[in-house]
Design a protein around this motif. Structure first.
Motif: not given
Length: 90
Positions: A3-26
């Protein structure tokens, strides 16, 4: 991905190369009922759940299935009684 947005440094299934793919991007902040759980982490931007991006959804219909701070009681096993045999007892 990491994750590079909210939980920086933790593994996240919603992170894509274009950014966070979850609702509202975070991810959304943890709710009050989550406090005390071992899966809660404190980040610079707030307190978040490491398992769910929106913890309030998990608490909407009852207890969260991943909550570590709740103790569930096993239901007492009730013995079935055959009504025919029970009516013959004195």
């Amino acid at each position: 991905m990491i994750c590079t947005t909210t939980r920086k440094g933790q593994d996240c299934v919603f992170m894509k190369t274009s950014g966070c793919s979850y609702t509202d991007g975070t991810c959304l902040s943890a709710v009050e009922t989550c406090m005390g759980c071992a899966r809660i982490t404190e980040q610079e931007s707030g307190i978040y759940c490491t398992v769910f991006p929106d913890p309030s959804i998990k608490w909407k219909l009852g207890n969260c299935n991943m909550a570590t701070h709740l103790k569930t009681e096993a239901a007492a096993d009730k013995k079935k009684v055959n009504p025919l045999k029970a009516s013959k007892r004195k």
